[in-house]
Scaffold this motif. Structure first.
Motif, PDB file in Angstrom:
ATOM      1  N   UNK A 136       4.821  10.179  -3.673  1.00  7.40           N
ATOM      2  CA  UNK A 136       4.227   8.927  -3.227  1.00  7.40           C
ATOM      3  C   UNK A 136       5.103   8.315  -2.136  1.00  7.40           C
ATOM      4  N   UNK A 137       4.470   7.769  -1.114  1.00  7.29           N
ATOM      5  CA  UNK A 137       5.237   7.159  -0.030  1.00  7.29           C
ATOM      6  C   UNK A 137       4.687   5.785   0.299  1.00  7.29           C
TER       7      UNK A 137
ATOM      8  N   UNK B 238       0.858  -1.180   0.000  1.00  5.67           N
ATOM      9  CA  UNK B 238       0.000   0.000   0.000  1.00  5.67           C
ATOM     10  C   UNK B 238       0.891   1.226   0.000  1.00  5.67           C
ATOM     11  N   UNK B 239       0.571   2.152  -0.867  1.00  3.23           N
ATOM     12  CA  UNK B 239       1.281   3.422  -0.963  1.00  3.23           C
ATOM     13  C   UNK B 239       0.250   4.544  -0.909  1.00  3.23           C
ATOM     14  N   UNK B 240       0.718   5.744  -0.601  1.00  3.91           N
ATOM     15  CA  UNK B 240      -0.197   6.875  -0.593  1.00  3.91           C
ATOM     16  C   UNK B 240       0.492   8.105  -1.155  1.00  3.91           C
ATOM     17  N   UNK B 241      -0.321   8.997  -1.669  1.00  4.23           N
ATOM     18  CA  UNK B 241       0.210  10.249  -2.193  1.00  4.23           C
ATOM     19  C   UNK B 241      -0.743  11.370  -1.834  1.00  4.23           C
ATOM     20  N   UNK B 242      -0.227  12.330  -1.103  1.00  6.26           N
ATOM     21  CA  UNK B 242      -0.990  13.510  -0.734  1.00  6.26           C
ATOM     22  C   UNK B 242      -0.730  14.612  -1.758  1.00  6.26           C
TER      23      UNK B 242
ATOM     24  N   UNK C 241       7.455  -7.360  -0.095  1.00  6.40           N
ATOM     25  CA  UNK C 241       6.695  -6.274   0.497  1.00  6.40           C
ATOM     26  C   UNK C 241       7.565  -5.061   0.717  1.00  6.40           C
ATOM     27  N   UNK C 242       8.475  -4.858  -0.207  1.00  8.61           N
ATOM     28  CA  UNK C 242       9.476  -3.801  -0.092  1.00  8.61           C
ATOM     29  C   UNK C 242       8.871  -2.411  -0.090  1.00  8.61           C
ATOM     30  N   UNK C 243       9.629  -1.476   0.462  1.00  6.94           N
ATOM     31  CA  UNK C 243       9.217  -0.068   0.504  1.00  6.94           C
ATOM     32  C   UNK C 243       9.394   0.623  -0.836  1.00  6.94           C
ATOM     33  N   UNK C 244      10.176   0.023  -1.718  1.00  8.19           N
ATOM     34  CA  UNK C 244      10.495   0.677  -2.982  1.00  8.19           C
ATOM     35  C   UNK C 244       9.399   0.458  -4.007  1.00  8.19           C
ATOM     36  N   UNK C 245       8.814   1.542  -4.464  1.00  6.52           N
ATOM     37  CA  UNK C 245       7.720   1.449  -5.418  1.00  6.52           C
ATOM     38  C   UNK C 245       8.132   0.862  -6.753  1.00  6.52           C
TER      39      UNK C 245
ATOM     40  N   UNK D  97       7.104   4.125   9.505  1.00  2.55           N
ATOM     41  CA  UNK D  97       7.115   4.536  10.915  1.00  2.55           C
ATOM     42  C   UNK D  97       5.893   5.384  11.256  1.00  2.55           C
ATOM     43  N   UNK D  98       5.431   6.143  10.304  1.00  2.00           N
ATOM     44  CA  UNK D  98       4.326   7.056  10.554  1.00  2.00           C
ATOM     45  C   UNK D  98       2.991   6.355  10.807  1.00  2.00           C
ATOM     46  N   UNK D  99       2.884   5.082  10.421  1.00  2.00           N
ATOM     47  CA  UNK D  99       1.623   4.368  10.594  1.00  2.00           C
ATOM     48  C   UNK D  99       1.747   3.168  11.526  1.00  2.00           C
ATOM     49  N   UNK D 100       2.959   2.865  11.936  1.00  2.00           N
ATOM     50  CA  UNK D 100       3.180   1.686  12.763  1.00  2.00           C
ATOM     51  C   UNK D 100       2.374   1.787  14.059  1.00  2.00           C
ATOM     52  N   UNK D 101       1.681   0.706  14.382  1.00  2.00           N
ATOM     53  CA  UNK D 101       0.847   0.693  15.573  1.00  2.00           C
ATOM     54  C   UNK D 101      -0.568   1.172  15.338  1.00  2.00           C
ATOM     55  N   UNK D 102      -0.820   1.774  14.183  1.00  2.00           N
ATOM     56  CA  UNK D 102      -2.169   2.264  13.855  1.00  2.00           C
ATOM     57  C   UNK D 102      -2.785   1.517  12.679  1.00  2.00           C
ATOM     58  N   UNK D 103      -1.948   1.113  11.723  1.00  2.00           N
ATOM     59  CA  UNK D 103      -2.424   0.445  10.515  1.00  2.00           C
ATOM     60  C   UNK D 103      -2.022  -1.039  10.566  1.00  2.00           C
ATOM     61  N   UNK D 104      -2.864  -1.872   9.965  1.00  2.00           N
ATOM     62  CA  UNK D 104      -2.571  -3.296   9.871  1.00  2.00           C
ATOM     63  C   UNK D 104      -2.878  -3.783   8.467  1.00  2.00           C
ATOM     64  N   UNK D 105      -1.892  -4.418   7.849  1.00  2.00           N
ATOM     65  CA  UNK D 105      -2.081  -5.002   6.525  1.00  2.00           C
ATOM     66  C   UNK D 105      -2.336  -6.496   6.695  1.00  2.00           C
ATOM     67  N   UNK D 106      -3.207  -7.021   5.834  1.00  2.00           N
ATOM     68  CA  UNK D 106      -3.477  -8.462   5.848  1.00  2.00           C
ATOM     69  C   UNK D 106      -3.886  -8.870   4.440  1.00  2.00           C
ATOM     70  N   UNK D 107      -3.865 -10.174   4.217  1.00  2.00           N
ATOM     71  CA  UNK D 107      -4.250 -10.669   2.906  1.00  2.00           C
ATOM     72  C   UNK D 107      -5.088 -11.919   3.043  1.00  2.00           C
ATOM     73  N   UNK D 108      -5.976 -12.109   2.075  1.00  2.00           N
ATOM     74  CA  UNK D 108      -6.794 -13.310   2.003  1.00  2.00           C
ATOM     75  C   UNK D 108      -6.589 -13.878   0.608  1.00  2.00           C
ATOM     76  N   UNK D 109      -5.730 -14.874   0.504  1.00  2.00           N
ATOM     77  CA  UNK D 109      -5.404 -15.429  -0.811  1.00  2.00           C
ATOM     78  C   UNK D 109      -6.606 -16.121  -1.447  1.00  2.00           C
ATOM     79  N   UNK D 110      -7.509 -16.625  -0.654  1.00  2.00           N
ATOM     80  CA  UNK D 110      -8.710 -17.268  -1.202  1.00  2.00           C
ATOM     81  C   UNK D 110      -9.621 -16.252  -1.892  1.00  2.00           C
ATOM     82  N   UNK D 111      -9.539 -15.000  -1.451  1.00  2.00           N
ATOM     83  CA  UNK D 111     -10.376 -13.944  -2.025  1.00  2.00           C
ATOM     84  C   UNK D 111      -9.590 -13.006  -2.930  1.00  2.00           C
TER      85      UNK D 111
END
Length: 124
Positions: free
Chosen positions: A45-46, A36-40, A104-108, A62-76
Motif C-alpha cells: 500500500x502506498x 488516499x492510499x492505493x494498493x496494486x 494528512x501524513x503519508x504514514x498509514x 511525487x508520482x501523482x503531483x500535478x495530476x491528482x488533486x485532493x479536496x474536502x467538503x466538510x458540509x457533505x
C-alpha cells in the motif's frame, strides 16, 4: 459506527480522468485529516494524497503531483480525489482513511479508520 465509503472508481483509458469520492459517517468529519492510499496487485500500500483537518493543507506523492488533486467538503462529510492524465501504473485499489486531528501524513499507521476501497483500472 464509523463508515468510510469510496465511490467513483472504474475503467478508463490512459490520459483520462476520474473523480473518487469518500463519504464519511459516524464521526466529526471536520476534525479528521483525510488520506488516499492505493494498493496494486503484488505491491505494498502506498500513500497518494492527504489533506489536514484544520487548514486543509494538502500533500501528494511525487508520482501523482500535478495530476491528482485532493479536496474536502466538510458540509457533505466527503473527501475527493480528482485524478487527471491517468497512467496504467495508477491502476490499483484506492482507499480513503481518516486521522483525528491529523495533518494528512503519508504514514498509514496514523489513520484510525479505513474504507473498503474502489478499483481504478487504467488501460494503455
Amino acid at each position: 459506527q464509523v463508515q468510510l465509503v469510496e465511490s467513483g472508481g472504474g475503467l478508463v483509458q490512459a490520459g483520462g480522468s476520474l473523480r473518487l469520492s469518500c463519504a464519511a459517517s459516524g464521526l466529526t468529519f471536520s476534525s479528521y485529516a483525510m488520506g488516499w492510499f492505493r494498493q496494486a496487485p503484488g505491491k505494498e500500500r502506498e500513500f497518494v494524497s492527504g489533506i489536514s483537518w484544520r487548514r486543509g493543507n494538502t500533500y501528494y506523492a511525487d508520482s501523482v503531483k500535478g495530476r491528482f488533486t485532493i479536496s474536502r467538503d466538510n458540509a457533505k462529510n466527503t473527501v475527493y480525489l480528482q485524478m487527471n492524465s491517468l497512467k496504467p501504473e495508477d491502476t490499483a485499489v484506492y482507499s480513503c482513511a481518516a486521522d483525528l486531528y491529523g495533518l494528512g501524513t503519508r504514514s498509514g499507521i496514523a489513520y484510525e479508520y479505513w474504507g473498503q476501497g474502489t478499483q481504478v483500472t487504467v488501460s494503455s
